[in-house]
Design a protein around this motif. Sequence first.
Motif, short mmCIF file in Angstrom:
data_model
loop_
_atom_site.label_atom_id
_atom_site.label_comp_id
_atom_site.label_asym_id
_atom_site.label_seq_id
_atom_site.Cartn_x
_atom_site.Cartn_y
_atom_site.Cartn_z
N ARG A 146 0.84 -1.20 0.00
CA ARG A 146 0.00 0.00 0.00
C ARG A 146 0.87 1.25 0.00
NH1 ARG A 146 -3.89 -2.24 4.85
NH2 ARG A 146 -5.32 -3.46 3.55
N PRO A 147 0.27 2.41 -0.35
CA PRO A 147 1.06 3.66 -0.29
C PRO A 147 1.47 3.97 1.15
CG PRO A 147 -1.06 3.99 -1.41
CD PRO A 147 -1.10 2.64 -0.79
N PRO A 148 2.57 4.68 1.34
CA PRO A 148 2.97 5.05 2.71
C PRO A 148 1.99 6.07 3.29
CG PRO A 148 4.34 6.19 1.11
CD PRO A 148 3.48 5.25 0.32
N PRO A 206 11.22 7.25 3.96
CA PRO A 206 11.92 7.89 2.83
C PRO A 206 11.07 8.95 2.13
CG PRO A 206 11.36 5.59 2.32
CD PRO A 206 11.09 5.79 3.77
N VAL A 207 9.75 8.85 2.29
CA VAL A 207 8.85 9.83 1.67
C VAL A 207 9.06 11.23 2.27
CG1 VAL A 207 6.90 9.44 3.27
CG2 VAL A 207 6.44 10.15 0.92
N TYR A 208 9.62 11.31 3.49
CA TYR A 208 9.94 12.60 4.12
C TYR A 208 11.41 12.96 3.94
CZ TYR A 208 5.48 12.06 6.69
OH TYR A 208 4.16 11.90 7.04
N ALA A 209 12.07 12.28 3.01
CA ALA A 209 13.52 12.49 2.85
C ALA A 209 13.93 12.61 1.39
CB ALA A 209 14.27 11.35 3.51
N GLY A 210 12.96 12.84 0.51
CA GLY A 210 13.30 12.99 -0.91
C GLY A 210 13.36 11.67 -1.66
N HIS A 278 7.50 1.51 0.33
CA HIS A 278 6.13 1.09 0.05
C HIS A 278 5.84 1.09 -1.46
CE1 HIS A 278 4.18 1.28 4.12
NE2 HIS A 278 5.32 1.88 4.38
N GLU A 279 4.92 0.25 -1.84
CA GLU A 279 4.26 0.29 -3.16
C GLU A 279 5.27 0.34 -4.32
OE1 GLU A 279 0.09 2.44 -4.46
OE2 GLU A 279 1.73 3.71 -3.85
N MET A 280 6.19 -0.62 -4.33
CA MET A 280 7.16 -0.68 -5.44
C MET A 280 6.56 -1.47 -6.60
SD MET A 280 10.83 -1.33 -3.55
CE MET A 280 10.27 -2.58 -2.40
N ASP A 281 6.87 -1.04 -7.83
CA ASP A 281 6.38 -1.77 -9.01
C ASP A 281 7.37 -2.90 -9.35
OD1 ASP A 281 4.15 -0.14 -9.24
OD2 ASP A 281 5.23 1.34 -10.43
N GLU A 282 8.40 -2.55 -10.08
CA GLU A 282 9.44 -3.54 -10.45
C GLU A 282 10.46 -3.62 -9.32
OE1 GLU A 282 9.34 -5.36 -13.33
OE2 GLU A 282 7.35 -4.42 -13.55
N THR A 283 10.74 -4.81 -8.83
CA THR A 283 11.68 -4.95 -7.72
C THR A 283 12.74 -6.01 -8.03
OG1 THR A 283 10.41 -6.69 -6.62
CG2 THR A 283 9.87 -4.42 -6.04
#
Length: 297
Positions: A146-148, A206-210, A278-283
């Motif tokens: 899910r999204p963060p 990481p969403v709060y860190a660029g 969170h919510e990665m496509d290709e991994t």
Amino acid sequence: MNRTRIQIAKADIVKHFDHLPEHVLKLKEIRAILASQRDFWRLAQSTTAEHFIAFLKEHAKLKEIDFPFPQRAERCYVWGEVPLLSILLSLKKNLYLSHYTAMRLHGLTEQSPTTIYITDERGISGSGQHERAQLGQAEIDLAFSRPPRVSHNWVEHAGKKIYLLNGAHTGHLGVATEPVTDEGGQEVLARLTNLERTLIDITVRPVYAGGVFEVAKAFELAKDRVSINRLVAMLRKLDFAYPYHQAIGYYLERAGYKPSQIDLIRRLPIEHNFYLMHEMDETRYVSNWRLAVPDGF
């Protein structure tokens, strides 16, 4: 033309405000100043705090600044020129700079973020131990598909997007007060997360860190300064439900830390598959950390 009592007292009032230890004030502090100095300044009883503030805004160097945060709007009064970081840290008790802002102040980014992150820690609540005991692979997989969660508690001010984050209770672990240099080159005495706590926080959010590329860069730039012993001790105290140490181990390895430093992280248990974000496509899967990372990362 007859001058009013407040006009006659203006020089004394200005002198008083000039000598205050803090130049960011709340309404109750201005009310207290007025109450304690009213007789000395010979101000009429009809001079209310509102009249007093209006006079100082028009005839002296008091500014009223509003921060209409959705969760709770904050207002303060600033005497003269005060750096924005100092103003923000004065909005509530025990706030501290975190995430991308702490990264920049520690020299852990080559970017110039236009977002400022301040954390307001919650008080002590129930222990998260029960949640940790029940956390299995299925719960981890679902959470990271899910999204963060991202805070909506932000305002725009002076060309910046300012987030006031509601942080988990940590007892202000790894928060220090130290002189930092703001964007304008001014030295500010600021409360902020230290190097080790900052690296942990940006791994978690990481969403709060660029984003993860910026987090990876921060680990590279911290290489000669960070204490992995301190970082591991902090991780143990924070006792996260999710195994963020696996992500930290990967970042350390990617940045070329010494094997002896990486081994300190390896001593922590690796019991589940985990995700860098969170919510990665290709991994792709990094087997030694049991970690899914973005493809090409």
